[in-house]
Design an enzyme around this catalytic site. Sequence first.
Site, PDB file in Angstrom:
ATOM      1  N   GLU A 144       0.817  -1.206   0.000  1.00 33.91           N
ATOM      2  CA  GLU A 144       0.000   0.000   0.000  1.00 33.91           C
ATOM      3  C   GLU A 144       0.861   1.271   0.000  1.00 33.91           C
ATOM      4  O   GLU A 144       0.665   2.178   0.824  1.00 33.91           O
ATOM      5  CB  GLU A 144      -0.985  -0.006   1.176  1.00 33.91           C
ATOM      6  CG  GLU A 144      -1.936  -1.196   1.123  1.00 33.91           C
ATOM      7  CD  GLU A 144      -3.055  -1.150   2.147  1.00 33.91           C
ATOM      8  OE1 GLU A 144      -2.936  -0.376   3.119  1.00 33.91           O
ATOM      9  OE2 GLU A 144      -4.052  -1.868   1.965  1.00 33.91           O
ATOM     10  N   GLU A 196      -5.093  -8.429  -1.257  1.00 30.85           N
ATOM     11  CA  GLU A 196      -6.087  -8.255  -0.193  1.00 30.85           C
ATOM     12  C   GLU A 196      -7.447  -8.041  -0.847  1.00 30.85           C
ATOM     13  O   GLU A 196      -7.581  -7.186  -1.719  1.00 30.85           O
ATOM     14  CB  GLU A 196      -5.758  -7.065   0.719  1.00 30.85           C
ATOM     15  CG  GLU A 196      -4.471  -7.225   1.512  1.00 30.85           C
ATOM     16  CD  GLU A 196      -4.240  -6.098   2.501  1.00 30.85           C
ATOM     17  OE1 GLU A 196      -5.235  -5.568   3.036  1.00 30.85           O
ATOM     18  OE2 GLU A 196      -3.068  -5.756   2.733  1.00 30.85           O
TER      19      GLU A 196
END
Length: 892
Positions: free
Chosen positions: A170, A280
């Site tokens: 991220e 994810e």
Amino acid sequence: MSTGLAAAVAATALTGLTSPAAAAEPQVLAVDFAERTGDFRGGASGTLYGFGDEGAPTQALVNGAHITNTSQKAPYGTQHPSGDAVKVEDGFFAEHGEDMYIYMQDYYPEWPYNGGRRPGDDRTYNLQDGTYTLGGNGVWDFLEVIEFVTEAVATDSARPQDYVLLPFNEPDGGNWYPDWAGQKDQFLGDWQAVYEKIQEVWARHDLGHARIAGPGDTRWQPERSRDILEFAKANDSLPDIFVWHELGIDNLATYRGHFADYRALEAELGIDPLPINITEYGMLRDMSVPGQLIQWFSMFEDTKVDAQTAYWNYAGNLSDNTARPNGANAGWWMFKWYGDLDGGETVAVTPPTPNGVDTLQGIGAVDEANRRATVLWGGTDSDVSLDLSGLDMAIFGSRVDVEIRENAVTGAEGLADTPPVIAAYDGLDVVNGELRLDVPTYDRYAGYQLIITPSQSRDVEADAAAQPWRDAIEAEDMALTGATVYTQDPQANGGWQFLASGGQDVGSFNQVGSRAEWTVDVPRDGTYRLQVIGGAPGVPGRHALFVDDESSGTIQYAADLALNDNSRWKYRGSAELLVDLTAGSHTLSIRSSADGTTRLPNSDITLDKVALTAVEEGEPTLYPASGFRLEDGASLKWTGSARGGAALRGDDRADLYATAIETGYYDVQVDWASTKASSVEVAVNGAPVAEVTANGAGKWRSTATVHLNEGINEIELRSTDGAVVQSLTTIRDRAADSAAVSVEAEDMTLHGQASVTQLADSTGTNASGNAFAGWIGNGAGNAVEIDRDGFAAAGDYDLTVYYANAETSGQHDYNPQVVDRLLEVQEGTEQVGHAYFRYTYSWNSFSQRTIPVTLSTADEALRLGNANAWAPNIDRVVIAPRLIGAPTTAAR
């Protein structure tokens, strides 16, 4: 609504007839078995931090869920106390594991990493163990982290070539590079430096090319992705796997568009298609819910990518898709069904809304070699009409057997039984390769499995009819007093909540007069198991059960997760209680008070669903060969007198995953056939247990009385000389439980600091006798000892330890930093077994974990402890021989 065979399923050949089964027009799911869409990939079974420490989750759960890829903590990582990739790799790679990913930034203890700031050169690292001293050394700090983490994988892992290194997680969020306009060049330079350092370490160990994944953005980012791919192509640093996240509710509608945009970008840039991993996916609301998971599975399987469920709570439970230390929730069964498609080809499936949020979706597959077709579906409150076509007569013939199973929500910690068959058909006519099946839907959160085969020798309708009687009711449909119905909107709070069966649950169960009542007709006199799905937030609790206004026992709940408002009262478990009933109508009353004057301890527990199952006759559960996993050359046989059986010879193996709602003895009954004298070997949870034999050709029924553990038991079948196994059935044998010895902690010999604590009844504890032994371990001298009274013989045993472990270490924004505690078992001075014991949410709440041991003496005491760290607290230990008596075989 009943989940039994009373829920009729209508089946017709496609002749334009309207099924009478559904009260309203069903939604149509079209499946064309003639239109193949590629080999089954199975990549959506991935998980982020699904593994804690060795055995958390247990090997049976890992193998059964068919986990193919996972992301874990890097060696030396401090982000979480468990989940080190190298420490869990043996269990991951044992059967279906393919790719072990490492989140390399998880070296850092903070979230966001390093306080959200890109590191500079403020530290000097020891490249042997990852420790550091303050002060720079002319090398970017994270590049040193990259080097020692990569070095650790290269030298400590037995399978470094099966690792994928993920340098950044991220980076577009709060992790170092959120300002693309101002930080693009910095990221691209860092990407190149990291890429080259990883390859340098790999080359140092002659490991060839290291697989590197990136960029790992929080979502599909077309501008960033273009810049990264252009740069990486020009600098020979293309990621081997392209990764990003798909997390929100709307991603169910937008993912396929993102995938198409990415593939178009590759083509535009002249880059051959790279493997993709959506590292994810899904929100809290999706975990443990079959009707939600199938929507994600179908998208990722359709696009043939890998994907990993997000890590919202704690490590070691497959992202909330297991229950208790060794149990399945409904989500686990959806993973298991998905993994069962391995070896086949997927086929075209057309849902009513291909790219919709919270809609009917499905996966179809055909296994030509075994002449088996499967459809998985869920996601709608409407009944479903399966419009099946392309059923090749050369594969299936003109008449087929059909079985349909239903998998309804049981909560994140609620123990799910083997999903029952809700409809079965022997020899159903197929016209022009077409068939229509109208299937009632329990609710939008349930999942369904259909298996089609040619006509088998066994009677699938009779097998379905022989299932134990069961019925269920939603808590909101019970007669309520002093309680409130709450709606759990699946799209509220951005998906940051756990869902309730039927969309509602019952709470505010906090008055002396709070009660929920169900009037139910049971078919015969006998013993029934009452299961209550509910949430006991952070502490164990109790309710009283009354039958026809007479006290009938205490419903004891274990504690459930109560980390925050997202999980408190909504992270639901289950409680089970046996009750004797006579045939006919009874009113079952769940109450907060046993005496009408005082509330039971911690009785403010939410109620979601209540089920009743007949267990008087041992609750026989049949596992047909048509549902076996066939490994190493095993195949379904379609000739002779055992059509549809699993043909085994030599190293061939058939696997199945049997549920034990309670730990104890079960008659494991194998129906099989042989053409000569032969045998079938039965292994349970990785250990050989029994061999059943026949002295000639024939059809046989063999039975062995075997100890099974609460939850999922992996059963493997082999036959050296050749056999065809038609089915395996488990039948509970409570009378045989007398062969086991139960020892309370207060009756054990205590050594060192180990001591017994008596808990007040007001704690609501589920410890037997309200007492346990604690302060075990953290030194070899702190232990408990069990004399060999009642099991004074060498042999194979199961040690079932009832324990509590609520240890955490460190802080995190949303993950409880749970510690898996190790317990070691010695026979005299020799270690004979060990296991890690996962989190139980409260020190007053006890779960169970079984350790298999082989004892070589008849008199050496068993010593339980941990020389290096604290062991779990122990309530009691049950020691049970794995096999009782000699197996029997009779002609059938």
